[in-house]
Design a protein around this motif. Structure first.
Motif, short mmCIF file in Angstrom:
data_model
loop_
_atom_site.label_atom_id
_atom_site.label_comp_id
_atom_site.label_asym_id
_atom_site.label_seq_id
_atom_site.Cartn_x
_atom_site.Cartn_y
_atom_site.Cartn_z
N ARG A 172 0.83 -1.21 0.00
CA ARG A 172 0.00 0.00 0.00
C ARG A 172 0.87 1.26 0.00
O ARG A 172 0.55 2.24 -0.68
N LEU A 173 1.97 1.22 0.75
CA LEU A 173 2.89 2.36 0.75
C LEU A 173 3.44 2.60 -0.65
O LEU A 173 3.51 3.74 -1.11
N THR A 174 3.81 1.53 -1.34
CA THR A 174 4.34 1.66 -2.70
C THR A 174 3.31 2.28 -3.63
O THR A 174 3.62 3.19 -4.42
N ASP A 175 2.08 1.81 -3.55
CA ASP A 175 1.03 2.34 -4.41
C ASP A 175 0.75 3.81 -4.12
O ASP A 175 0.59 4.63 -5.04
N SER A 176 0.68 4.16 -2.84
CA SER A 176 0.42 5.56 -2.46
C SER A 176 1.54 6.47 -2.92
O SER A 176 1.31 7.56 -3.45
N PRO A 200 8.78 13.86 -4.86
CA PRO A 200 8.68 13.32 -3.50
C PRO A 200 9.88 12.45 -3.20
O PRO A 200 10.31 11.62 -4.02
N SER A 201 10.43 12.64 -1.99
CA SER A 201 11.63 11.91 -1.61
C SER A 201 11.42 11.29 -0.24
O SER A 201 11.22 12.00 0.75
N ILE A 202 11.45 9.98 -0.20
CA ILE A 202 11.18 9.25 1.03
C ILE A 202 12.38 9.36 1.97
O ILE A 202 13.52 9.29 1.54
N ALA A 255 3.66 5.96 -5.37
CA ALA A 255 3.66 6.06 -6.83
C ALA A 255 2.64 7.08 -7.30
O ALA A 255 2.91 7.89 -8.21
N ALA A 256 1.45 7.09 -6.68
CA ALA A 256 0.43 8.07 -7.04
C ALA A 256 0.87 9.48 -6.68
O ALA A 256 0.65 10.44 -7.44
N LEU A 257 1.52 9.63 -5.52
CA LEU A 257 2.03 10.93 -5.11
C LEU A 257 3.10 11.43 -6.07
O LEU A 257 3.13 12.61 -6.44
#
Length: 287
Positions: A112-116, A131-133, A118-120
């Protein structure tokens, strides 16, 4: 390579964004990171929405000092927030000319984190923002290798905080294994080998939470200036020769004792000295 030195807002979070710009310029920094969204639930938010008075005032101060906004912070992906919440943050960053959004991976569900994320990343591209994690040692997304997987899968960048790099047990080899250009900012600070036992500050800037956690107290209230601890900062700089630098050293006790101006000047001098000595070493090793 000559590196300019930016200032992260956490180093003086008690200053509003326009005041931060002035103070950073006075201390010798060339860019700032600005907090436009809270990092913790209890935190007071600066009114930095695009078009707000404070945003306009900050833009005016940037023009007057010649400083730029490299990054904005902070958006936490927790499995519940989505486009409705991140859109105003991106708008606020675009108004300031920021190119990077600091993202915290607090969602315990990796898929879910990956999907969110990617959308961001897709939405942020429309604003010229990447965006930079940030791997944070007390969050579900805590390590450089885990962040590297997200770079491959989503196109995000990485904000590398030297404190959390050390506290999460990441290694220099992990940095070397990252794709070229993955690290968009190095948040530079120093510290002791082990997490220190510190008292809970009687007052935290903007009312940040620390939850009695030693790592959170250190992270948000008491770090050391570059060169004053044992972190492998020169090795980090050598592994990431092109990554911009933002000095992130909150120290609520130093600010109370000596004032904000002295604290920020000390941080710039310390970072400049470290970077200068690193560059000198690099030059000598290649001559």
């Amino acid at each position: 390579m000559n590196r300019t030195i930016g200032l992260a807002h956490l180093s003086a979070l008690h200053l509003s964004p326009p005041d931060l710009v002035e103070a950073a310029a006075d201390a010798g920094f060339t860019s700032v990171g600005i907090r436009v969204h809270p990092a913790t639930r209890s935190e007071t938010q600066y009114p930095m929405a695009a078009g707000s008075f404070m945003s306009a005032q900050t833009i005016e101060r940037l023009a007057g000092t010649g400083l730029s906004v490299r990054d904005i912070e902070v958006f936490t992906l927790d499995g519940h927030r989505g486009r409705k919440e991140w859109e105003p943050v991106l708008e606020a960053g675009a108004a300031l000319g920021a190119g990077i959004l600091n993202v915290i991976g607090a969602d315990p569900d990796p898929a879910r984190l990956t999907d969110s994320l990617a959308a961001l990343v897709d939405d942020a591209a429309q604003y010229g923002i990447r965006p930079s994690i940030e791997p944070i040692s007390y969050q579900p997304l805590d390590s450089v290798p885990a962040a590297g997987l997200l770079v491959d899968r989503t196109g995000c960048g990485i904000m590398l905080d030297s404190l959390h790099f050390v506290r999460a047990g990441s290694q220099i080899e992990d940095l070397k294994a990252l794709p070229s250009g993955a690290v968009t900012v190095i948040q530079l600070c120093d510290g002791p080998a082990a997490t220190p036992v510190l008292p809970v500050p009687h007052r935290m800037p903007l009312g940040q939470e620390v939850n009695g956690s030693a790592r959170q107290i250190e992270s948000r209230a008491k770090r050391l200036a570059p060169g004053e601890g044992v972190f492998p900062l020169r090795e980090i700089l050598a592994a990431l020769p092109d990554a911009p630098i933002s000095v992130e050293v909150p120290d609520v006790w130093a600010v109370e004792a000596g004032g904000t101006a002295a604290h920020l000047k000390h941080l710039h001098t310390a970072a400049d000295t470290l970077i200068g000595s690193h560059l000198q070493t690099e030059m000598e090793s290649t001559s």
